[in-house]
Design a protein around this motif. Structure first.
Motif, PDB file in Angstrom:
ATOM      1  N   LYS A 125      -0.154 -11.423 -14.305  1.00 53.11           N
ATOM      2  CA  LYS A 125      -1.319 -10.661 -13.845  1.00 53.11           C
ATOM      3  C   LYS A 125      -1.610 -10.931 -12.371  1.00 53.11           C
ATOM      4  CE  LYS A 125      -2.861  -8.562 -17.613  1.00 53.11           C
ATOM      5  NZ  LYS A 125      -3.111  -7.096 -17.682  1.00 53.11           N
ATOM      6  N   ASN A 126      -1.452 -12.178 -11.957  1.00 51.09           N
ATOM      7  CA  ASN A 126      -1.677 -12.521 -10.552  1.00 51.09           C
ATOM      8  C   ASN A 126      -0.674 -11.835  -9.640  1.00 51.09           C
ATOM      9  OD1 ASN A 126      -2.547 -15.276 -12.134  1.00 51.09           O
ATOM     10  ND2 ASN A 126      -3.898 -14.823 -10.412  1.00 51.09           N
ATOM     11  N   MET A 127       0.597 -11.799 -10.069  1.00 50.00           N
ATOM     12  CA  MET A 127       1.620 -11.177  -9.224  1.00 50.00           C
ATOM     13  C   MET A 127       1.427  -9.664  -9.141  1.00 50.00           C
ATOM     14  SD  MET A 127       3.282 -13.719  -8.017  1.00 50.00           S
ATOM     15  CE  MET A 127       1.681 -14.556  -8.054  1.00 50.00           C
ATOM     16  N   THR A 128       1.000  -9.052 -10.247  1.00 50.58           N
ATOM     17  CA  THR A 128       0.717  -7.615 -10.227  1.00 50.58           C
ATOM     18  C   THR A 128      -0.416  -7.306  -9.257  1.00 50.58           C
ATOM     19  OG1 THR A 128       1.472  -7.319 -12.505  1.00 50.58           O
ATOM     20  CG2 THR A 128      -0.022  -5.648 -11.631  1.00 50.58           C
ATOM     21  N   ARG A 129      -1.476  -8.117  -9.316  1.00 55.17           N
ATOM     22  CA  ARG A 129      -2.615  -7.890  -8.421  1.00 55.17           C
ATOM     23  C   ARG A 129      -2.230  -8.154  -6.969  1.00 55.17           C
ATOM     24  NH1 ARG A 129      -8.014 -11.106  -9.777  1.00 55.17           N
ATOM     25  NH2 ARG A 129      -6.765 -12.845  -8.973  1.00 55.17           N
ATOM     26  N   MET A 130      -1.405  -9.163  -6.733  1.00 53.94           N
ATOM     27  CA  MET A 130      -1.009  -9.466  -5.361  1.00 53.94           C
ATOM     28  C   MET A 130      -0.165  -8.340  -4.780  1.00 53.94           C
ATOM     29  SD  MET A 130       0.406 -13.027  -3.840  1.00 53.94           S
ATOM     30  CE  MET A 130      -0.044 -13.454  -2.166  1.00 53.94           C
ATOM     31  N   ASN A 131       0.705  -7.760  -5.595  1.00 53.07           N
ATOM     32  CA  ASN A 131       1.484  -6.619  -5.116  1.00 53.07           C
ATOM     33  C   ASN A 131       0.589  -5.429  -4.798  1.00 53.07           C
ATOM     34  OD1 ASN A 131       4.311  -6.980  -4.714  1.00 53.07           O
ATOM     35  ND2 ASN A 131       4.546  -7.377  -6.902  1.00 53.07           N
ATOM     36  N   SER A 132      -0.508  -5.281  -5.541  1.00 51.85           N
ATOM     37  CA  SER A 132      -1.474  -4.235  -5.217  1.00 51.85           C
ATOM     38  C   SER A 132      -2.154  -4.513  -3.883  1.00 51.85           C
ATOM     39  CB  SER A 132      -2.519  -4.141  -6.339  1.00 51.85           C
ATOM     40  OG  SER A 132      -3.541  -3.224  -6.001  1.00 51.85           O
ATOM     41  N   SER A 133      -2.454  -5.790  -3.630  1.00 51.31           N
ATOM     42  CA  SER A 133      -3.092  -6.161  -2.363  1.00 51.31           C
ATOM     43  C   SER A 133      -2.171  -5.933  -1.179  1.00 51.31           C
ATOM     44  CB  SER A 133      -3.529  -7.634  -2.410  1.00 51.31           C
ATOM     45  OG  SER A 133      -4.519  -7.848  -3.387  1.00 51.31           O
ATOM     46  N   VAL A 134      -0.924  -6.380  -1.291  1.00 53.05           N
ATOM     47  CA  VAL A 134      -0.014  -6.217  -0.151  1.00 53.05           C
ATOM     48  C   VAL A 134       0.287  -4.745   0.096  1.00 53.05           C
ATOM     49  CG1 VAL A 134       1.018  -8.505  -0.408  1.00 53.05           C
ATOM     50  CG2 VAL A 134       2.091  -6.580  -1.541  1.00 53.05           C
ATOM     51  N   GLU A 135       0.312  -3.954  -0.976  1.00 58.06           N
ATOM     52  CA  GLU A 135       0.533  -2.512  -0.793  1.00 58.06           C
ATOM     53  C   GLU A 135      -0.586  -1.893   0.033  1.00 58.06           C
ATOM     54  OE1 GLU A 135       1.426   1.451  -3.527  1.00 58.06           O
ATOM     55  OE2 GLU A 135       0.250  -0.202  -4.375  1.00 58.06           O
ATOM     56  N   ARG A 136      -1.823  -2.309  -0.238  1.00 59.34           N
ATOM     57  CA  ARG A 136      -2.957  -1.743   0.489  1.00 59.34           C
ATOM     58  C   ARG A 136      -2.934  -2.130   1.970  1.00 59.34           C
ATOM     59  NH1 ARG A 136      -6.007   0.560   2.974  1.00 59.34           N
ATOM     60  NH2 ARG A 136      -8.102   1.340   2.467  1.00 59.34           N
ATOM     61  N   LEU A 137      -2.351  -3.287   2.285  1.00 58.23           N
ATOM     62  CA  LEU A 137      -2.226  -3.729   3.670  1.00 58.23           C
ATOM     63  C   LEU A 137      -0.932  -3.253   4.324  1.00 58.23           C
ATOM     64  CD1 LEU A 137      -3.453  -7.434   3.335  1.00 58.23           C
ATOM     65  CD2 LEU A 137      -4.729  -5.475   4.228  1.00 58.23           C
ATOM     66  N   TYR A 138      -0.154  -2.479   3.595  1.00 53.71           N
ATOM     67  CA  TYR A 138       1.149  -2.017   4.058  1.00 53.71           C
ATOM     68  C   TYR A 138       2.058  -3.187   4.418  1.00 53.71           C
ATOM     69  CZ  TYR A 138       4.338   1.666   5.555  1.00 53.71           C
ATOM     70  OH  TYR A 138       5.391   2.537   5.641  1.00 53.71           O
ATOM     71  N   LEU A 139       1.929  -4.257   3.643  1.00 54.58           N
ATOM     72  CA  LEU A 139       2.816  -5.412   3.733  1.00 54.58           C
ATOM     73  C   LEU A 139       3.870  -5.290   2.622  1.00 54.58           C
ATOM     74  CD1 LEU A 139       0.189  -8.234   4.402  1.00 54.58           C
ATOM     75  CD2 LEU A 139       1.891  -7.367   6.014  1.00 54.58           C
ATOM     76  N   PRO A 140       4.898  -6.103   2.655  1.00 55.32           N
ATOM     77  CA  PRO A 140       6.010  -5.913   1.704  1.00 55.32           C
ATOM     78  C   PRO A 140       5.676  -6.348   0.287  1.00 55.32           C
ATOM     79  CG  PRO A 140       6.388  -7.869   3.028  1.00 55.32           C
ATOM     80  CD  PRO A 140       5.197  -7.178   3.624  1.00 55.32           C
ATOM     81  N   GLN A 141       6.015  -5.512  -0.674  1.00 51.29           N
ATOM     82  CA  GLN A 141       5.906  -5.902  -2.066  1.00 51.29           C
ATOM     83  C   GLN A 141       7.126  -6.748  -2.445  1.00 51.29           C
ATOM     84  OE1 GLN A 141       5.090  -1.837  -3.675  1.00 51.29           O
ATOM     85  NE2 GLN A 141       3.228  -2.778  -4.464  1.00 51.29           N
ATOM     86  N   PHE A 142       7.075  -7.332  -3.637  1.00 47.14           N
ATOM     87  CA  PHE A 142       8.130  -8.275  -4.021  1.00 47.14           C
ATOM     88  C   PHE A 142       8.289  -8.276  -5.533  1.00 47.14           C
ATOM     89  CE2 PHE A 142       4.046 -10.369  -3.513  1.00 47.14           C
ATOM     90  CZ  PHE A 142       3.881 -11.008  -4.727  1.00 47.14           C
ATOM     91  N   ASP A 143       9.349  -8.870  -5.992  1.00 45.86           N
ATOM     92  CA  ASP A 143       9.619  -8.996  -7.417  1.00 45.86           C
ATOM     93  C   ASP A 143       8.708 -10.083  -7.988  1.00 45.86           C
ATOM     94  OD1 ASP A 143      10.716  -9.876  -9.932  1.00 45.86           O
ATOM     95  OD2 ASP A 143      12.591  -8.875  -9.429  1.00 45.86           O
ATOM     96  N   GLY A 144       7.721  -9.686  -8.788  1.00 47.67           N
ATOM     97  CA  GLY A 144       6.744 -10.631  -9.302  1.00 47.67           C
ATOM     98  C   GLY A 144       7.346 -11.691 -10.202  1.00 47.67           C
ATOM     99  N   ALA A 145       8.327 -11.304 -11.042  1.00 50.21           N
ATOM    100  CA  ALA A 145       8.946 -12.269 -11.949  1.00 50.21           C
ATOM    101  C   ALA A 145       9.700 -13.345 -11.171  1.00 50.21           C
ATOM    102  CB  ALA A 145       9.890 -11.549 -12.908  1.00 50.21           C
ATOM    103  N   GLU A 146      10.373 -12.942 -10.090  1.00 55.28           N
ATOM    104  CA  GLU A 146      11.099 -13.913  -9.266  1.00 55.28           C
ATOM    105  C   GLU A 146      10.126 -14.820  -8.516  1.00 55.28           C
ATOM    106  OE1 GLU A 146      14.545 -14.565  -8.732  1.00 55.28           O
ATOM    107  OE2 GLU A 146      14.552 -13.550 -10.665  1.00 55.28           O
ATOM    108  N   ALA A 147       9.022 -14.244  -8.074  1.00 51.46           N
ATOM    109  CA  ALA A 147       8.010 -15.065  -7.391  1.00 51.46           C
ATOM    110  C   ALA A 147       7.447 -16.117  -8.346  1.00 51.46           C
ATOM    111  CB  ALA A 147       6.894 -14.173  -6.843  1.00 51.46           C
ATOM    112  N   ILE A 148       7.241 -15.762  -9.613  1.00 46.29           N
ATOM    113  CA  ILE A 148       6.749 -16.728 -10.602  1.00 46.29           C
ATOM    114  C   ILE A 148       7.747 -17.868 -10.772  1.00 46.29           C
ATOM    115  CG2 ILE A 148       6.237 -17.069 -13.058  1.00 46.29           C
ATOM    116  CD1 ILE A 148       5.036 -14.231 -13.053  1.00 46.29           C
ATOM    117  N   GLU A 149       9.038 -17.549 -10.816  1.00 43.77           N
ATOM    118  CA  GLU A 149      10.051 -18.598 -10.946  1.00 43.77           C
ATOM    119  C   GLU A 149      10.036 -19.526  -9.733  1.00 43.77           C
ATOM    120  OE1 GLU A 149      11.786 -19.307 -13.688  1.00 43.77           O
ATOM    121  OE2 GLU A 149      10.572 -17.704 -14.569  1.00 43.77           O
ATOM    122  N   CYS A 150       9.800 -18.960  -8.557  1.00 49.39           N
ATOM    123  CA  CYS A 150       9.685 -19.797  -7.355  1.00 49.39           C
ATOM    124  C   CYS A 150       8.470 -20.717  -7.456  1.00 49.39           C
ATOM    125  CB  CYS A 150       9.572 -18.915  -6.107  1.00 49.39           C
ATOM    126  SG  CYS A 150      11.074 -18.013  -5.665  1.00 49.39           S
TER     127      CYS A 150
END
Length: 400
Positions: A125-150
């Motif tokens: 849920k956190n990664m989904t919301r963060m991707n929504s935030s970066v999209e609104r700032l026109y910053l790069p989105q990322f693979d949420g599952a891979e970010a969780i593993e990191c």
């Protein structure tokens, strides 16, 4: 059309086109690398810091030995993740994050259960919301599952910093900033994702106790068409002065409202819940709807799912205003009010100041010594039970 008006119209059309471009989704190309947890490179500290006794931990004051960083460029995509010793970031003074608030963040926790296992609570849920935030700032989105593993690997690296005992945890703060060293408001061509962690105890030093709210009728936390539904740093700094003003009046938190009817929004930095007997005589748990002004909290979503699964009360996401709350209080129908968020889980409310009057929230008549009503207490016990592995749930994700 007069020349001056023509120039003005042309200027506005240009600005409009630029804004449309800048608020669009960052194009993702399969040719550019995404975050890859398997490519993590580690540089471990040679000087581990001494642990702080958990009883002395203050929220956000102590930080673990390492941090995770991942750089991005528009031409090269996401680079290899790095786990490095915790320390200052090297950033150019002209970086757009410092001038135009190109920054968003998340907050989640790692918990140690009774068997010593480390758990995360709904990190997807956190990664989904963060991707929504970066999209609104026109910053790069990322693979949420891979970010969780990191993030898991960072927690494993610093697992000695995860305190044991209920109420204690390792707070995890992922952040994305624009790092391009060019002035001017435009889409960033370079960015950095970094994650730091902080061992912490209860968010409020007083523990699970009720707080008082001051209904702010002057300032607004968010507005329709704005970014209140994203976790942007720019949403938080303007709240400090109103919060300080409320504290000077003798209240612990701000109750944010909007419009002439004083529609409820959030409480401090938490989502808000009202439990009452509504005008139709139904027991109802109500929270403001996700209309673009409300942050889609992970704890908020969890409470709604739990309450609906329990049954026995009506669960609503709808607009409710302070005058309705005041009326319910005067008529003895107001049962509980509480805030909810990652840091505090649940925070009961004992009174609300609105237009010169304090509206008192009743205590649990069965437990007059308790600071929370029975519903807030049940929510708190269930969520913390899941977080610490006492209650089996898919929401609890094992790290190791």
């Amino acid at each position: 059309m007069a020349p001056s008006l023509l120039r003005l119209a042309t200027r506005y059309n240009t600005i409009g086109a630029r804004l449309l471009h800048n608020t669009g989704k960052v194009a993702s190309s399969s040719a550019l690398p995404n975050i890859q947890s398997a490519a993590i490179q580690k540089t471990l500290t040679t000087e581990p810091k001494p642990l702080v006794a958990k009883e002395k931990l203050l929220f956000g004051h102590t930080f673990s030995d390492h941090m995770l960083t991942v750089d991005w460029t528009r031409k090269g995509g996401w680079q290899k993740p790095q786990i490095i010793p915790y320390g200052p970031l090297s950033i150019d003074p002209s970086a757009s994050v410092l001038h135009y608030a190109f920054e968003c963040f998340e907050g989640l926790k790692a918990y140690r259960d009774a068997k010593g296992n480390i758990r995360l609570f709904r990190p997807d849920k956190n990664m989904t919301r963060m991707n929504s935030s970066v999209e609104r700032l026109y910053l790069p989105q990322f693979d949420g599952a891979e970010a969780i593993e990191c993030i898991k690997e960072l927690v494993r690296t610093d697992q000695r910093w995860v305190p044991d005992g209920k109420g204690y945890s390792l707070y995890i703060r992922p952040t994305v900033i624009a790092t391009e060293n060019t002035l001017g408001v435009h889409a960033a061509n370079s960015a950095k994702l970094f994650v730091i962690t902080s061992p912490c105890g209860p968010y409020f030093p007083t523990g699970f106790k009720a707080v008082s709210l001051y209904c702010d009728e002057t300032n607004v936390r968010a507005w329709p068409g704005g970014v209140g539904n994203r976790k942007l740093g720019a949403n938080y700094a303007p709240s400090v002065a109103p919060q300080a003003a409320a504290e000077k009046k003798g209240y612990q938190q701000i109750l944010w409202t909007i419009g002439e009817d004083h529609e409820l929004m959030e409480v401090g930095t938490m989502n808000l819940f009202v439990y009452w007997k509504n005008e139709q005589g139904e027991l109802e748990l109500v929270t403001p709807p996700l209309d673009g002004t409300i942050l889609p909290g992970v704890t908020r979503d969890s409470i709604l799912e739990l309450a609906r699964s329990w049954g026995g009360i009506k669960v609503s996401e709808r607009k409710v205003n302070m005058k309705q709350v005041a009326k319910a209080s005067d008529e003895g129908r107001l049962l509980e009010v509480f805030g909810a968020g990652t840091a505090c889980v649940v925070t009961p409310v004992n009174r609300i100041h609105f237009q010169g009057k304090d509206y008192v929230i009743p205590l649990d008549p069965a437990k007059p010594e308790s600071q929370a009503g029975p519903l807030a207490a049940r929510v708190y016990d269930t969520l913390t039970g899941i977080q610490y592995g006492e209650i089996e749930s898919d929401w609890s994700v094992l790290v190791d």
